[in-house]
Design an enzyme around this catalytic site. Structure first.
Site, mmCIF file in Angstrom:
data_model
loop_
_atom_site.group_PDB
_atom_site.id
_atom_site.type_symbol
_atom_site.label_atom_id
_atom_site.label_comp_id
_atom_site.label_asym_id
_atom_site.label_seq_id
_atom_site.Cartn_x
_atom_site.Cartn_y
_atom_site.Cartn_z
ATOM 1 N N ASN A 7 63.784 12.477 45.143
ATOM 2 C CA ASN A 7 63.336 11.785 46.349
ATOM 3 C C ASN A 7 62.542 12.769 47.224
ATOM 4 O OD1 ASN A 7 63.333 10.904 49.082
ATOM 5 N ND2 ASN A 7 64.916 9.416 48.609
ATOM 6 N N HIS A 10 61.784 13.757 52.239
ATOM 7 C CA HIS A 10 61.997 14.825 53.226
ATOM 8 C C HIS A 10 60.790 15.737 53.376
ATOM 9 C CE1 HIS A 10 65.952 13.346 53.753
ATOM 10 N NE2 HIS A 10 66.118 13.346 52.446
ATOM 11 N N HIS A 43 61.286 6.189 49.819
ATOM 12 C CA HIS A 43 61.804 5.081 50.630
ATOM 13 C C HIS A 43 60.745 4.775 51.677
ATOM 14 C CE1 HIS A 43 65.364 3.459 53.268
ATOM 15 N NE2 HIS A 43 64.399 2.582 53.112
ATOM 16 N N ARG A 45 60.117 3.102 54.676
ATOM 17 C CA ARG A 45 60.918 2.448 55.712
ATOM 18 C C ARG A 45 60.039 1.581 56.598
ATOM 19 N NH1 ARG A 45 66.250 5.030 56.423
ATOM 20 N NH2 ARG A 45 66.443 3.627 58.166
ATOM 21 N N ARG A 49 58.913 6.240 59.190
ATOM 22 C CA ARG A 49 59.216 7.532 59.820
ATOM 23 C C ARG A 49 58.904 8.721 58.904
ATOM 24 N NH1 ARG A 49 65.776 7.411 59.940
ATOM 25 N NH2 ARG A 49 65.394 5.444 60.978
ATOM 26 N N GLU A 70 62.361 2.621 47.086
ATOM 27 C CA GLU A 70 63.505 2.096 47.848
ATOM 28 C C GLU A 70 62.946 1.326 49.025
ATOM 29 O OE1 GLU A 70 65.775 5.398 49.183
ATOM 30 O OE2 GLU A 70 66.446 5.940 47.205
ATOM 31 N N THR A 101 70.132 6.256 55.055
ATOM 32 C CA THR A 101 70.840 5.046 54.657
ATOM 33 C C THR A 101 72.352 5.275 54.762
ATOM 34 O OG1 THR A 101 69.061 4.840 53.038
ATOM 35 C CG2 THR A 101 70.876 3.274 52.865
ATOM 36 N N GLU A 151 72.680 1.098 41.892
ATOM 37 C CA GLU A 151 72.796 2.515 42.235
ATOM 38 C C GLU A 151 74.059 2.649 43.073
ATOM 39 O OE1 GLU A 151 69.420 4.559 44.033
ATOM 40 O OE2 GLU A 151 70.809 6.006 44.935
ATOM 41 N N HIS A 191 72.933 9.759 46.824
ATOM 42 C CA HIS A 191 73.137 9.931 48.256
ATOM 43 C C HIS A 191 74.128 11.062 48.537
ATOM 44 C CE1 HIS A 191 72.924 9.198 52.467
ATOM 45 N NE2 HIS A 191 71.998 8.292 52.251
HETATM 46 N N1 PXP Z 1 69.597 6.848 46.973
HETATM 47 C C1 PXP Z 1 69.334 6.081 48.054
HETATM 48 C C2 PXP Z 1 69.439 4.611 47.900
HETATM 49 C C3 PXP Z 1 68.951 6.644 49.285
HETATM 50 O O1 PXP Z 1 68.692 5.853 50.336
HETATM 51 C C4 PXP Z 1 68.818 8.048 49.371
HETATM 52 C C5 PXP Z 1 68.363 8.673 50.650
HETATM 53 O O2 PXP Z 1 67.060 8.309 50.923
HETATM 54 C C6 PXP Z 1 69.083 8.814 48.218
HETATM 55 C C7 PXP Z 1 69.494 8.197 47.042
HETATM 56 C C8 PXP Z 1 68.965 10.298 48.218
HETATM 57 O O3 PXP Z 1 69.915 10.847 49.073
HETATM 58 P P1 PXP Z 1 69.860 12.390 49.459
HETATM 59 O O4 PXP Z 1 68.564 12.617 50.162
HETATM 60 O O5 PXP Z 1 71.063 12.581 50.319
HETATM 61 O O6 PXP Z 1 69.915 13.158 48.155
#
Ligand code: PXP
Length: 237
Positions: A7, A10, A43, A45, A49, A70, A101, A151, A191
Site C-alpha cells: 500500500n 503513505h 485507497h 478516499r 487526503r 480500496e 480505516t 480481507e 492492517h
Molecule cells: N487493508 C486495508 C483495507 C486498509 O484500509 C489498510 C490501510 O489503508 C491496509 C490494509 C494497510 O494497513 P497498514 O498501512 O496499517 O499496513
C-alpha cells in the site's frame, strides 16, 4: 507462499503535506515491484487526503503486477472504478474523521447497497473483496454477497498490548480464515502488520495475500523501498 500487495498511500500522505510533486507514489510502486511486491494497493478516499485521481490513473497504466483499489461503496467511487478497471476492488468503511480505516465493513447492515455495486463490478470483470473484522457472521454474510474474497482486518491483533489478547485475536483470525477458505473465498489480510507481528499471521497458510503499507513505507525512509519490501516478503514467505 503468500503474496504481498504494498500500500503506497503513505508516500502520497507525505507529498500532500506540502501539496508538492514528490514523493510520488507512482515511483514508490515501481520500486516496490522491483523489491518483489506482487501487487500495489491504493485507497482513494472520498476526501482525497493522500492518493489523488491522477495517481490511480497513472498507476493503472504503469504497474506490472496487480492493482487493488480500496474504496467506499459509493456511486462516485463505483464510477471511478469502472473507468479505472483495477484488478480488484476492496470495499472498506470510510469515515472522514478517522486517521485510518478503523474497522471492517458491517456486511449484513449494508447488504442491499453492496449487492448492486458488487454485481456491477463483477460484470465489468473486476474482482471484489470485502474488508471485514474476523467474525464468522461477517464471513458468512460476505459469502452470501457472492464476492471473490475477504480481507481479514488484523488491526486488533496488531494493537493488542498483552499476550493473552493477542493470542485470542490470532485465533479469531485463524478461525475466520479457515471458514472463509472452506466457503471457497480467497482470504487476504491486513492492517497494522509490521516486521515484528506479521510472522504469526503469515503462518496461516490459507491467507493468500497480505496488504501492508505503513510499516513498509516507514522502514523505507531509512533503508529504501526495495529493501523494505524484500525484507517483508522474506517474513511472510
Ligand atoms: N487493508 C486495508 C483495507 C486498509 O484500509 C489498510 C490501510 O489503508 C491496509 C490494509 C494497510 O494497513 P497498514 O498501512 O496499517 O499496513
Amino acid at each position: 507462499m503468500s503474496r504481498l500487495s504494498v500500500n503506497v498511500d503513505h508516500v502520497a500522505t507525505v507529498r500532500q503535506a506540502r501539496r508538492a510533486k514528490e514523493p510520488d507514489p507512482v515511483t514508490a510502486a515501481a520500486l516496490a515491484e522491483l523489491g518483489g511486491a506482487d501487487g500495489i494497493t491504493i485507497h482513494l478516499r472520498e476526501d482525497r487526503r493522500h492518493i489523488q485521481d491522477r495517481d490511480a490513473i497513472i498507476l493503472r497504466k504503469t504497474i506490472k503486477t496487480k492493482l487493488n483499489l480500496e474504496m467506499a461503496a459509493t456511486q462516485e467511487m463505483l464510477k471511478i472504478a469502472l473507468e479505472l478497471k483495477p484488478d480488484m476492488v476492496t470495499f472498506v468503511p470510510e469515515k472522514r474523521q478517522e486517521l485510518t480505516t478503523e474497522g471492517g465493513l458491517d456486511v449484513r447492515t449494508h447488504k442491499d447497497s453492496l449487492k448492486k455495486i458488487i454485481a456491477t463490478l463483477k460484470e465489468a470483470g473486476i474482482r471484489v473483496n470485502l474488508f471485514i473484522d474476523p467474525e464468522p457472521e461477517q464471513v458468512k454474510a460476505s459469502h452470501r454477497m457472492d464476492v471473490s474474497g475477504v480481507e481479514i482486518h488484523t488491526g486488533k491483533y496488531c494493537d493488542a498490548n498483552d499476550g493473552v489478547m493477542r493470542d485470542e485475536e490470532l485465533k479469531r483470525i485463524y478461525n475466520t480464515t479457515l471458514l472463509a477458505s472452506k466457503l471457497g473465498m480467497a482470504v487476504h489480510a491486513g492492517h497494522g502488520l509490521d516486521y515484528y507481528n506479521v510472522k504469526k499471521v503469515a503462518e496461516i497458510k490459507e491467507i493468500e495475500e497480505f496488504a501492508i503499507g505503513f510499516s513498509i513505507i516507514a522502514k523505507s525512509v531509512f533503508v529504501g523501498i526495495e529493501r523494505a519490501v524484500r525484507e517483508m516478503k522474506e517474513l511472510i514467505g
